[in-house]
Write a protein that holds these residues in place. Structure first.
Motif, PDB file in Angstrom:
ATOM      1  N   GLU A  29      -1.179   3.815   0.604  1.00  0.00           N
ATOM      2  CA  GLU A  29      -0.592   3.940   2.021  1.00  0.00           C
ATOM      3  C   GLU A  29      -1.037   5.166   2.889  1.00  0.00           C
ATOM      4  O   GLU A  29      -1.515   5.106   3.898  1.00  0.00           O
ATOM      5  N   ALA A  63      -5.373  -1.484   2.469  1.00  0.00           N
ATOM      6  CA  ALA A  63      -4.106  -2.282   3.129  1.00  0.00           C
ATOM      7  C   ALA A  63      -3.504  -3.051   2.183  1.00  0.00           C
ATOM      8  O   ALA A  63      -2.353  -3.393   1.958  1.00  0.00           O
ATOM      9  N   THR A  66      -2.106  -1.838  -0.921  1.00  0.00           N
ATOM     10  CA  THR A  66      -0.911  -1.364  -0.704  1.00  0.00           C
ATOM     11  C   THR A  66       0.424  -2.148  -0.378  1.00  0.00           C
ATOM     12  O   THR A  66       1.474  -2.226  -1.113  1.00  0.00           O
ATOM     13  N   ARG A  67       0.007  -3.383   0.410  1.00  0.00           N
ATOM     14  CA  ARG A  67       1.045  -4.489   0.500  1.00  0.00           C
ATOM     15  C   ARG A  67       1.606  -4.918  -0.585  1.00  0.00           C
ATOM     16  O   ARG A  67       2.518  -5.469  -0.825  1.00  0.00           O
ATOM     17  N   ASN A  70       3.526  -2.732  -2.988  1.00  0.00           N
ATOM     18  CA  ASN A  70       4.977  -2.374  -2.382  1.00  0.00           C
ATOM     19  C   ASN A  70       5.984  -3.530  -2.681  1.00  0.00           C
ATOM     20  O   ASN A  70       6.911  -3.577  -3.042  1.00  0.00           O
ATOM     21  N   VAL A  71       5.176  -4.930  -2.435  1.00  0.00           N
ATOM     22  CA  VAL A  71       5.850  -5.993  -2.628  1.00  0.00           C
ATOM     23  C   VAL A  71       6.323  -6.260  -3.775  1.00  0.00           C
ATOM     24  O   VAL A  71       7.522  -6.716  -4.202  1.00  0.00           O
TER      25      VAL A  71
END
Length: 605
Positions: A29, A63, A66-67, A70-71
């Protein structure tokens, strides 16, 4: 806070793996604004559409990575927190179930309930969030500062100068938050107490048309909770707007200085765009740290309350107590026993909990006025004073006396729910304090004055997971008179009783509870006012069955009726915690005026 770390350490491998995933996701991120700056300042001037598309796709890929990371990290954190709090709640429930009567009264049922619910929720929320936020916020903060320094040190200094001020405010406010949230949780205890009283006593409230009064009483307590909660959250909310103002002022300064430096050719335009993005990242990181400190304040207050229960010392087991000069044929001996329910003088909080435990419905606690300790002592002054008697094996003892004379207290001391203030209690020649808990209580079959029927089948209520045979359960039901109505129920012994036996009559519930006590073939049988809902015929049949089928058991029968105890080998007459007389029915009629008055009053009706 040590309590939380102790439970989180049990899952350190999963937590380490989860935090590693979160670290990689955070680093990805952080790279996004840097990639954007590279595209604007280095790739676009080359005039190559292919390179722009390539770097754009790479940025999109980062991106998505990153998502995804994180999830994944957030889901793993929730699972670890759920497992951790499950074990914590189990340990807290186990500890609560094994608290001595004195310590249970000291904490209070309402307080123990809120510790099991709202306090454990605060701890669970912290466990889940700290695994992710404790990684993301510091990395975003430190990483953002480092990357801005590499882009333009002069602009980065604007932010660096502000950070110590911001962190100082956060730490100062957070230190004030712990006692504030502790007070909030104390108010939750009050709300739970009033809700529990009204739910359990809803029929009385409705019968006496006191709904409005109880609503007003709840409103006072609920308003007090709301005030404490608003005050705590208002204080903890101070850093948020202050940070936003400071960082937005800093952002404005960066824009002005950046515009001048771009105009002078000192930096490229992409640096300003990346700087604005990183400033927002750093702002979110600082706000995240603020939320962490708020959660720490809540979790610490709640964890301290839970730890107070978990660290409570168990009943002391004294293995080297002298046997005492107890004859072999004596099953139970009370030797100059005195007892006081009153909790020794301590803090106002301890006094309040003790008052709550005794059911003192005082508005003083709600209105923050100190409790009058003289009134508290008066309410808690139910004592036994210098009680001495023997019960031989296989004999029966009847205990009779006015309400509040200490009849049930004798049973509480005998089963060591409480320890005597003075004197000694012996069972089978041993001081009760020298027994392991199960070793002592497995000797007893007991029906308490306010016993309970569980939401289970009739069979399950009698067996109570003891693995008893159907023959033993059927026999105990026959002896208690319960089989008369059980056989008429749909499903018989499989009939499902409602919570508290709401779908059974008072007499039916008492007979089931007596069956439960008899089914284990106890060595010592205790019936505490267990025949109050039985008719005289059923009561007489029960006493006959006990004499004939449980003659080897030592029996203690507490009753309001003289007819229930007059056939006992000996009868103990209590008055205001004192032993008025002890002897057979005939002896007491001759020598005890109180017993004679009770007998004449009841038998002449």
């Amino acid at each position: 806070m040590k309590l939380i770390w102790d439970y989180m350490k049990l899952y350190w491998k999963r937590i380490t793996s989860n935090m590693s995933i979160k670290l990689i996701g955070t680093m990805c991120e952080l790279s996004l604004p840097y990639i954007l700056e590279h595209i604007i300042d280095d790739i676009v001037p080359l005039g190559s559409v292919k390179l722009v598309v390539y770097w754009g796709l790479f940025m999109t890929f980062m991106a998505f990575v990153t998502r995804f990371l994180n999830v994944t990290a957030n889901r793993l954190a929730v699972r670890v927190a759920a497992d951790g709090i499950k074990k914590l709640r189990y340990d807290l429930f186990t500890k609560t179930s094994n608290l001595s009567g004195t310590r249970f009264d000291s904490f209070g049922l309402a307080s123990l309930t809120s510790r099991m619910t709202s306090d454990s929720y605060n701890v669970q929320n912290f466990m889940a969030r700290v695994q992710t936020m404790a990684v993301r916020a510091p990395i975003m903060l430190i990483g953002g500062i480092i990357l801005t320094l590499t882009m333009d040190a002069q602009l980065a200094l604007v932010l660096i100068i502000m950070l110590p001020i911001l962190m100082g405010v956060v730490l100062f406010i957070s230190n004030r938050g712990i006692p504030l949230f502790d007070r909030v949780q104390s108010r939750v205890d009050d709300v739970v107490r009033i809700m529990r009283e009204n739910i359990s006593g809803i029929r009385v409230v409705k019968a006496l048309s006191r709904e409005d009064h109880e609503m007003d009483r709840y409103k006072v307590t609920n308003d007090a909770l709301a005030r404490e909660d608003i005050h705590a959250n208002r204080i903890m909310a101070i850093p948020g707007p202050f940070m936003e103002i400071c960082l937005n002022v800093g952002l404005s300064i960066v824009v002005l200085l950046g515009a001048v430096r771009v105009d002078n050719g000192a930096i490229e335009p992409g640096v300003i765009l990346a700087f604005l993005t990183y400033f927002n990242v750093i702002l979110q990181a600082v706000m995240g740290l603020n939320r962490i400190f708020v959660m720490i304040s809540k979790a610490t207050a709640s964890a301290d309350r839970i730890a107070l229960v978990l660290s409570d010392a168990p009943d002391q087991l004294v293995l080297d107590l002298a046997r005492g000069d107890v004859p072999e044929d004596v099953c139970i001996r009370f030797d100059h026993v005195s007892f006081n329910y009153f909790t020794p003088a301590g803090s106002e909080d301890e006094s309040a909990r003790s008052a709550e435990a005794k059911g003192i419905r005082s508005m003083d606690k709600v209105s923050d006025q100190p409790i009058d300790r003289n009134e508290l002592e008066k309410e808690e002054g139910r004592i036994l004073e210098d009680i001495s008697f023997d019960i031989k094996r296989g004999q029966s003892l009847g205990i009779i006396g006015q309400t509040g004379s200490g009849k049930t207290t004798i049973i509480n001391l005998l089963m060591r729910f409480y320890d005597a203030t003075e004197g000694c209690i012996y069972v089978d020649g041993r001081d009760v304090r020298s027994y392991e808990k199960d070793g002592l209580r497995n000797k007893f079959g007991v029906v308490f004055q306010n016993d309970i029927i569980f939401a289970d089948s009739i069979y399950g209520n009698i067996d109570f997971e003891r693995g008893l045979s159907y023959k033993a359960i059927r026999k105990s039901a026959d002896d208690s008179g319960a089989s008369e109505f059980i056989d008429r129920l749909e499903g018989g012994y499989e009939f499902k009783a409602a919570i508290h036996g709401a779908n059974l009559s008072g007499g039916q519930k008492q007979r089931i509870m007596i069956s439960r006590a008899l089914a284990g073939d106890p060595k010592i049988l205790i019936l505490d006012d267990s025949s109050s809902a039985l008719d005289y015929k059923t009561d007489a049949a029960l006493r006959k069955a006990i004499r004939e089928d449980y003659g080897d058991a030592t029996t203690i029968m507490i009753a309001q009726r003289v007819s229930s105890v007059m056939s006992c080998n000996n009868i103990l007459v209590l008055d205001d915690g004192r032993m008025v007389a002890y002897g057979t029915h005939d002896e007491l009629l001759e020598s005890c005026e109180l017993y004679r008055k009770i007998f004449e009053h009841q038998m002449k009706k």
